[in-house]
Design a protein around this motif. Structure first.
Motif, PDB file in Angstrom:
ATOM      1  N   GLY A   1       8.112   5.992   6.476  1.00  0.00           N
ATOM      2  CA  GLY A   1       8.200   7.016   5.471  1.00  0.00           C
ATOM      3  C   GLY A   1       7.125   6.840   4.416  1.00  0.00           C
ATOM      4  N   THR A   2       6.964   7.837   3.608  1.00  0.00           N
ATOM      5  CA  THR A   2       5.935   7.849   2.568  1.00  0.00           C
ATOM      6  C   THR A   2       6.559   7.834   1.184  1.00  0.00           C
ATOM      7  OG1 THR A   2       4.433   9.075   4.008  1.00  0.00           O
ATOM      8  CG2 THR A   2       3.937   9.120   1.668  1.00  0.00           C
ATOM      9  N   VAL A   3       5.925   7.063   0.290  1.00  0.00           N
ATOM     10  CA  VAL A   3       6.302   6.988  -1.122  1.00  0.00           C
ATOM     11  C   VAL A   3       5.120   7.528  -1.922  1.00  0.00           C
ATOM     12  CG1 VAL A   3       6.889   5.454  -3.038  1.00  0.00           C
ATOM     13  CG2 VAL A   3       7.750   4.959  -0.731  1.00  0.00           C
ATOM     14  N   LEU A   4       5.386   8.478  -2.794  1.00  0.00           N
ATOM     15  CA  LEU A   4       4.363   9.064  -3.665  1.00  0.00           C
ATOM     16  C   LEU A   4       4.485   8.441  -5.045  1.00  0.00           C
ATOM     17  CD1 LEU A   4       2.210  11.326  -4.248  1.00  0.00           C
ATOM     18  CD2 LEU A   4       4.150  12.778  -4.879  1.00  0.00           C
ATOM     19  N   GLU A   5       3.366   7.943  -5.573  1.00  0.00           N
ATOM     20  CA  GLU A   5       3.370   7.456  -6.951  1.00  0.00           C
ATOM     21  C   GLU A   5       2.677   8.476  -7.834  1.00  0.00           C
ATOM     22  OE1 GLU A   5       2.486   3.653  -9.802  1.00  0.00           O
ATOM     23  OE2 GLU A   5       1.019   4.051  -8.232  1.00  0.00           O
ATOM     24  N   ILE A   6       3.382   8.906  -8.875  1.00  0.00           N
ATOM     25  CA  ILE A   6       2.833   9.813  -9.882  1.00  0.00           C
ATOM     26  C   ILE A   6       2.168   8.965 -10.961  1.00  0.00           C
ATOM     27  CG2 ILE A   6       3.449  11.500 -11.676  1.00  0.00           C
ATOM     28  CD1 ILE A   6       3.856  12.567  -8.842  1.00  0.00           C
ATOM     29  N   GLY A   7       0.982   9.352 -11.384  1.00  0.00           N
ATOM     30  CA  GLY A   7       0.313   8.632 -12.465  1.00  0.00           C
ATOM     31  C   GLY A   7      -0.032   7.209 -12.077  1.00  0.00           C
ATOM     32  N   SER A   8      -0.760   7.046 -10.994  1.00  0.00           N
ATOM     33  CA  SER A   8      -1.069   5.713 -10.477  1.00  0.00           C
ATOM     34  C   SER A   8      -1.997   4.907 -11.384  1.00  0.00           C
ATOM     35  CB  SER A   8      -1.687   5.814  -9.080  1.00  0.00           C
ATOM     36  OG  SER A   8      -0.769   6.372  -8.175  1.00  0.00           O
ATOM     37  N   GLY A   9      -2.649   5.571 -12.325  1.00  0.00           N
ATOM     38  CA  GLY A   9      -3.505   4.841 -13.262  1.00  0.00           C
ATOM     39  C   GLY A   9      -4.600   4.074 -12.549  1.00  0.00           C
ATOM     40  N   SER A  10      -4.644   2.772 -12.765  1.00  0.00           N
ATOM     41  CA  SER A  10      -5.682   1.945 -12.147  1.00  0.00           C
ATOM     42  C   SER A  10      -5.408   1.679 -10.675  1.00  0.00           C
ATOM     43  CB  SER A  10      -5.774   0.604 -12.879  1.00  0.00           C
ATOM     44  OG  SER A  10      -4.569  -0.129 -12.690  1.00  0.00           O
ATOM     45  N   GLY A  11      -4.154   1.814 -10.250  1.00  0.00           N
ATOM     46  CA  GLY A  11      -3.767   1.502  -8.883  1.00  0.00           C
ATOM     47  C   GLY A  11      -3.033   0.178  -8.761  1.00  0.00           C
ATOM     48  N   GLN A  12      -2.830  -0.511  -9.879  1.00  0.00           N
ATOM     49  CA  GLN A  12      -2.247  -1.851  -9.832  1.00  0.00           C
ATOM     50  C   GLN A  12      -0.813  -1.889  -9.304  1.00  0.00           C
ATOM     51  OE1 GLN A  12      -2.228  -3.551 -13.760  1.00  0.00           O
ATOM     52  NE2 GLN A  12      -1.115  -1.839 -14.654  1.00  0.00           N
ATOM     53  N   HIS A  13      -0.029  -0.858  -9.584  1.00  0.00           N
ATOM     54  CA  HIS A  13       1.364  -0.880  -9.116  1.00  0.00           C
ATOM     55  C   HIS A  13       1.437  -0.745  -7.598  1.00  0.00           C
ATOM     56  CE1 HIS A  13       1.928   0.701 -13.358  1.00  0.00           C
ATOM     57  NE2 HIS A  13       2.367  -0.531 -13.364  1.00  0.00           N
ATOM     58  N   ILE A  14       0.691   0.203  -7.056  1.00  0.00           N
ATOM     59  CA  ILE A  14       0.667   0.399  -5.596  1.00  0.00           C
ATOM     60  C   ILE A  14       0.091  -0.841  -4.909  1.00  0.00           C
ATOM     61  CG2 ILE A  14      -0.495   1.699  -3.758  1.00  0.00           C
ATOM     62  CD1 ILE A  14       1.639   3.393  -4.805  1.00  0.00           C
ATOM     63  N   ALA A  15      -0.946  -1.418  -5.499  1.00  0.00           N
ATOM     64  CA  ALA A  15      -1.569  -2.612  -4.914  1.00  0.00           C
ATOM     65  C   ALA A  15      -0.567  -3.768  -4.850  1.00  0.00           C
ATOM     66  CB  ALA A  15      -2.806  -3.018  -5.705  1.00  0.00           C
ATOM     67  N   HIS A  16       0.364  -3.804  -5.768  1.00  0.00           N
ATOM     68  CA  HIS A  16       1.401  -4.843  -5.751  1.00  0.00           C
ATOM     69  C   HIS A  16       2.533  -4.494  -4.779  1.00  0.00           C
ATOM     70  CE1 HIS A  16       3.946  -8.089  -7.214  1.00  0.00           C
ATOM     71  NE2 HIS A  16       4.936  -7.205  -7.263  1.00  0.00           N
ATOM     72  N   LEU A  17       3.001  -3.252  -4.821  1.00  0.00           N
ATOM     73  CA  LEU A  17       4.164  -2.854  -4.024  1.00  0.00           C
ATOM     74  C   LEU A  17       3.874  -2.710  -2.535  1.00  0.00           C
ATOM     75  CD1 LEU A  17       5.749  -0.139  -6.352  1.00  0.00           C
ATOM     76  CD2 LEU A  17       6.689  -2.398  -5.812  1.00  0.00           C
ATOM     77  N   ALA A  18       2.755  -2.115  -2.188  1.00  0.00           N
ATOM     78  CA  ALA A  18       2.485  -1.790  -0.780  1.00  0.00           C
ATOM     79  C   ALA A  18       2.526  -3.008   0.150  1.00  0.00           C
ATOM     80  CB  ALA A  18       1.158  -1.040  -0.656  1.00  0.00           C
ATOM     81  N   PRO A  19       1.903  -4.129  -0.199  1.00  0.00           N
ATOM     82  CA  PRO A  19       1.991  -5.284   0.712  1.00  0.00           C
ATOM     83  C   PRO A  19       3.417  -5.827   0.869  1.00  0.00           C
ATOM     84  CG  PRO A  19       0.142  -5.548  -0.787  1.00  0.00           C
ATOM     85  CD  PRO A  19       0.951  -4.381  -1.292  1.00  0.00           C
ATOM     86  N   LEU A  20       4.263  -5.605  -0.137  1.00  0.00           N
ATOM     87  CA  LEU A  20       5.645  -6.077  -0.062  1.00  0.00           C
ATOM     88  C   LEU A  20       6.511  -5.197   0.833  1.00  0.00           C
ATOM     89  CD1 LEU A  20       6.201  -6.880  -3.849  1.00  0.00           C
ATOM     90  CD2 LEU A  20       5.711  -8.512  -2.004  1.00  0.00           C
ATOM     91  N   LEU A  21       6.053  -3.954   1.056  1.00  0.00           N
ATOM     92  CA  LEU A  21       6.811  -2.980   1.851  1.00  0.00           C
ATOM     93  C   LEU A  21       5.906  -2.388   2.939  1.00  0.00           C
ATOM     94  CD1 LEU A  21       8.437  -1.330  -1.278  1.00  0.00           C
ATOM     95  CD2 LEU A  21       9.628  -2.761   0.406  1.00  0.00           C
TER      96      LEU A  21
END
Length: 186
Positions: A1-21
């Motif tokens: 499935g896909t998760v959409l992040e609103i307001g990703s800013g620098s990308g730091q949150h996705i860079a942290h979460l994606a490898p964990l999931l």
């Protein structure tokens, strides 16, 4: 499935979460159209380049996209009823009301049944803002833009219910006076 992040800013949150999931795909997005009036305006291409740099080499992160969250429900970026999750971290209090409304209506449209809207940041409850730091923060936000400010959990929960979502979890982080709010699409 896909998760959409609103307001990703620098990308730091996705860079942290994606490898964990790793079983999920993450779609970061950002919009340069609602800037903080005191901040240096940035181009969308510069913001998206930052997200790409932060997420380079992470296989389950899709290319970042420009998205005005106030228009999420009608966006063609993701199909209706296709998302397992929608994330907004430290976004709603620094955005005008149409963004808040767009995130919720977009969640109602874009989340699949059982999908979850995750909101993180400082919030009020029944009009009460807890913590001296959050009170000062609220005042500074209102000085920046009268449309900015801590959103009220009671109002958000009512808005979610009107769009077919219910509270799945509410976690308070006392040290930072922030909440993680999770609304599941019924």
């Amino acid at each position: 499935g896909t998760v959409l992040e609103i307001g990703s800013g620098s990308g730091q949150h996705i860079a942290h979460l994606a490898p964990l999931l790793p079983s999920l795909s993450f779609q970061p997005c950002e919009y340069a159209g609602h800037p903080n009036p005191r901040a240096q305006p940035q181009s969308a291409s510069r913001i998206l380049a930052s997200i790409s740099a932060y997420c380079e080499g992470i296989p389950n992160v899709l290319p970042p996209a420009e998205l005005d969250a106030s228009q999420l429900a009608s966006s063609s970026l993701v199909a209706d009823s296709s998302l397992v999750g929608l994330i907004a971290i430290n976004v709603l209090h620094v955005s005008p009301l149409p963004v808040l409304e767009g995130v919720f209506s977009g969640a109602g449209t874009k989340l699949m049944p059982g999908g979850t809207l995750f909101l993180f940041g400082p919030f009020a409850r029944d009009g009460v803002i807890s913590g001296e730091a959050n009170l000062r923060f609220q005042q500074s936000l209102k000085e920046l833009n009268p449309n900015f400010g801590l959103r009220d959990i009671t109002d958000l929960t009512k808005m979610a219910a009107e769009l077919g979502m219910s509270v799945q979890a509410e976690i308070f982080f006392e040290q930072s006076n922030n909440y993680l709010l999770c609304y599941q699409k019924n």
